[in-house]
Design a protein around this motif. Structure first.
Motif, PDB file in Angstrom:
ATOM      1  N   ARG A 164      62.864  43.113  38.177  1.00 11.31           N
ATOM      2  CA  ARG A 164      62.382  41.742  37.993  1.00 11.31           C
ATOM      3  C   ARG A 164      61.409  41.351  39.098  1.00 11.31           C
ATOM      4  NH1 ARG A 164      67.813  40.535  36.500  1.00 11.31           N
ATOM      5  NH2 ARG A 164      68.198  39.793  38.635  1.00 11.31           N
ATOM      6  N   GLN A 165      61.708  41.750  40.322  1.00 14.47           N
ATOM      7  CA  GLN A 165      60.818  41.426  41.427  1.00 14.47           C
ATOM      8  C   GLN A 165      59.483  42.168  41.301  1.00 14.47           C
ATOM      9  OE1 GLN A 165      62.895  42.209  45.073  1.00 14.47           O
ATOM     10  NE2 GLN A 165      64.282  40.468  44.857  1.00 14.47           N
ATOM     11  N   VAL A 166      59.537  43.417  40.865  1.00 10.78           N
ATOM     12  CA  VAL A 166      58.296  44.177  40.682  1.00 10.78           C
ATOM     13  C   VAL A 166      57.438  43.536  39.591  1.00 10.78           C
ATOM     14  CG1 VAL A 166      57.331  46.384  39.934  1.00 10.78           C
ATOM     15  CG2 VAL A 166      59.257  46.340  41.529  1.00 10.78           C
ATOM     16  N   ARG A 167      58.054  43.150  38.482  1.00  9.79           N
ATOM     17  CA  ARG A 167      57.294  42.494  37.410  1.00  9.79           C
ATOM     18  C   ARG A 167      56.675  41.186  37.888  1.00  9.79           C
ATOM     19  NH1 ARG A 167      62.266  43.528  34.370  1.00  9.79           N
ATOM     20  NH2 ARG A 167      62.094  45.561  33.326  1.00  9.79           N
ATOM     21  N   GLN A 168      57.431  40.410  38.640  1.00  5.69           N
ATOM     22  CA  GLN A 168      56.915  39.150  39.154  1.00  5.69           C
ATOM     23  C   GLN A 168      55.748  39.379  40.111  1.00  5.69           C
ATOM     24  OE1 GLN A 168      59.882  36.784  41.105  1.00  5.69           O
ATOM     25  NE2 GLN A 168      58.479  35.095  41.569  1.00  5.69           N
ATOM     26  N   ALA A 169      55.886  40.394  40.982  1.00 10.07           N
ATOM     27  CA  ALA A 169      54.799  40.701  41.909  1.00 10.07           C
ATOM     28  C   ALA A 169      53.552  41.172  41.162  1.00 10.07           C
ATOM     29  CB  ALA A 169      55.249  41.761  42.906  1.00 10.07           C
ATOM     30  N   GLU A 170      53.715  41.971  40.114  1.00  4.29           N
ATOM     31  CA  GLU A 170      52.580  42.441  39.340  1.00  4.29           C
ATOM     32  C   GLU A 170      51.873  41.287  38.640  1.00  4.29           C
ATOM     33  OE1 GLU A 170      50.957  45.394  38.580  1.00  4.29           O
ATOM     34  OE2 GLU A 170      51.944  46.083  40.403  1.00  4.29           O
ATOM     35  N   ARG A 171      52.643  40.361  38.061  1.00  3.04           N
ATOM     36  CA  ARG A 171      52.028  39.205  37.387  1.00  3.04           C
ATOM     37  C   ARG A 171      51.254  38.345  38.375  1.00  3.04           C
ATOM     38  NH1 ARG A 171      57.018  39.047  34.474  1.00  3.04           N
ATOM     39  NH2 ARG A 171      57.801  37.471  35.925  1.00  3.04           N
ATOM     40  N   PHE A 172      51.837  38.104  39.544  1.00  4.48           N
ATOM     41  CA  PHE A 172      51.162  37.268  40.537  1.00  4.48           C
ATOM     42  C   PHE A 172      49.901  37.949  41.070  1.00  4.48           C
ATOM     43  CE2 PHE A 172      50.870  35.886  45.093  1.00  4.48           C
ATOM     44  CZ  PHE A 172      50.360  34.626  44.819  1.00  4.48           C
ATOM     45  N   SER A 173      49.978  39.247  41.310  1.00  9.12           N
ATOM     46  CA  SER A 173      48.809  39.979  41.802  1.00  9.12           C
ATOM     47  C   SER A 173      47.695  39.980  40.772  1.00  9.12           C
ATOM     48  CB  SER A 173      49.210  41.420  42.161  1.00  9.12           C
ATOM     49  OG  SER A 173      48.097  42.179  42.539  1.00  9.12           O
ATOM     50  N   TRP A 174      48.035  40.176  39.516  1.00  8.06           N
ATOM     51  CA  TRP A 174      47.018  40.195  38.470  1.00  8.06           C
ATOM     52  C   TRP A 174      46.401  38.804  38.284  1.00  8.06           C
ATOM     53  CZ3 TRP A 174      45.085  44.319  35.798  1.00  8.06           C
ATOM     54  CH2 TRP A 174      44.218  44.015  34.742  1.00  8.06           C
ATOM     55  N   ALA A 175      47.214  37.755  38.341  1.00  4.13           N
ATOM     56  CA  ALA A 175      46.681  36.397  38.189  1.00  4.13           C
ATOM     57  C   ALA A 175      45.752  36.024  39.332  1.00  4.13           C
ATOM     58  CB  ALA A 175      47.834  35.396  38.101  1.00  4.13           C
ATOM     59  N   ALA A 176      46.017  36.554  40.534  1.00  2.52           N
ATOM     60  CA  ALA A 176      45.196  36.207  41.699  1.00  2.52           C
ATOM     61  C   ALA A 176      43.884  36.976  41.735  1.00  2.52           C
ATOM     62  CB  ALA A 176      45.982  36.467  42.988  1.00  2.52           C
TER      63      ALA A 176
END
Length: 387
Positions: free
Chosen positions: A179-191
């Protein structure tokens, strides 16, 4: 382009309509004497014309007055509305209606217009149809490129997510970490929108890279420490800064862990928790890990030839935990890069004003100062009791 084309088509339509009215009046003249009333340019001498005998014949002539009737004997074709518009309404009404007519014909490719047999009118209608097709083709092409760009980005994002899922499954990560990896990937892609800024900047000229990095890192000027620094030092640091992303709940530093970077917060909120439980809030424009700069200055020296003397086994360990309260976007300066900067600009960084700014703004040094004051106070109380 659409608005400009609407102005051009509407203006030409009104102008050509007036020319057709003029042609109708020319054709209606039964003798040469009445031609002085058409395009005479003597509107200020209207009283002179009204006293002429030909004037009454001219204004009472049915063929002449019929030119201002769109349903008369003269075939106006697509200019029928322009004839009525030229005899009534203010200049604002004429402008707005001509603009509306231009927009309408470009949008419909003149599909609702039936021109007369006049050659110029037919050519003008054909030009409207061609211009409308050209603008429509440009619109479709731009929309196609836009949708293809969106589809490509979406496909890249889906492929990356699939690769990440396969990697996590292969490594058998627990569900919490996934879950943390998915959240980090979404935030990195959005930024970043999937754009590698470092790779993009490497292909640009060096002076342009420097100007872009100065624009990116304008937040450095918000830090009191860097307001005391010259442009060469800031440029050297900007070249070494790397973009970092942290999700909520992540630890940038943890107690008794090595301090291997300075972190400049661009967006988000961070909390610093000392060993004694004291907390300090950090947000945009703040820095954590700044004690690493002072540590390099105080625990190193330089050979006479400029070479660096290294102290093996010497590392700085954190005395606090820096935890992210929200998703955080930041830039990090690694220890190796910071060491290089301190070697190049050691003389300036050892300036008492710079050292004072570091200690005054730093939660780390404030915590150290508080601890030393408390220890000194305890020793003083113990000496007083013994005395």
């Amino acid at each position: 382009m659409f608005v400009l084309a609407g102005h051009v088509v509407g203006s030409c339509w009104y102008l050509f309509g007036l020319q057709r009215v003029n042609q109708c009046l020319q054709d209606a003249c039964s003798n040469l004497s009445c031609r002085k009333f058409i395009d005479c340019g003597d509107g200020h001498n209207i009283d002179k014309f009204q006293n002429m005998l030909d004037w009454q014949d001219w204004i009472n002539d049915s063929s002449s007055t019929d030119c201002f009737n769109s349903q008369g004997h003269f075939s106006y074709g697509i200019y029928s509305q322009a004839v009525l518009l030229s005899t009534r309404g203010s200049i604002i009404t004429r402008y707005l209606y001509s603009l509306f007519w231009g927009f309408q014909q470009i949008s419909t490719l003149a599909g609702n217009q039936v021109p007369s047999y006049f050659e110029g009118e037919v050519l003008f209608t054909m030009a409207i149809v061609g211009l409308g097709l050209l603008l429509f083709a440009l619109l479709i092409g731009n929309m196609q490129n836009f949708l293809q760009a969106l589809g490509r980005r979406k496909l890249e994002m889906q492929l990356r997510r699939r690769d990440v899922e396969q990697w996590m499954s292969h490594r058998r990560l627990p569900e919490g970490l996934r879950r943390q990896v998915r959240q980090a990937e979404r935030f990195s892609w959005a930024a970043t929108r999937g754009v590698n800024e470092e790779e993009l900047l490497e292909n640009l000229p060096e002076d342009l890279q420097r100007d872009i990095r100065r624009h990116f890192f304008k937040f450095l000027k918000k830090v009191r420490l860097f307001t005391l620094m010259d442009e060469p030092i800031i440029d050297a640091m900007c070249e070494k800064l790397k973009q970092k992303f942290y999700i909520r709940g992540s630890d940038i530093f943890y107690q008794r862990g090595p301090v291997e970077k300075m972190v400049f917060i661009v967006r988000g909120k961070v909390q610093s928790i000392g060993v004694d439980g004291n907390t300090a809030s950090l947000s945009e424009g703040d820095v954590c890990g700044e004690e690493l700069l002072t540590w390099y200055l105080e625990n190193s020296s330089v050979h006479k030839d400029g070479g660096k003397i290294r102290f093996p086994g010497h590392r700085l360990f954190s005395t606090r935990t820096v935890k992210c309260l929200t998703n955080v976007e930041a830039f990090a300066l690694r220890a190796a890069d910071l060491e290089e900067v301190t070697v190049l600009f050691a003389r300036f960084l050892r300036n008492p004003r710079v050292q004072g700014a570091i200690r005054y703004e730093s939660p780390y040094w404030r915590n150290i100062a508080a601890i030393r004051i408390q220890v000194a106070w305890k020793y003083r109380q113990m000496r007083l009791k013994r005395g």
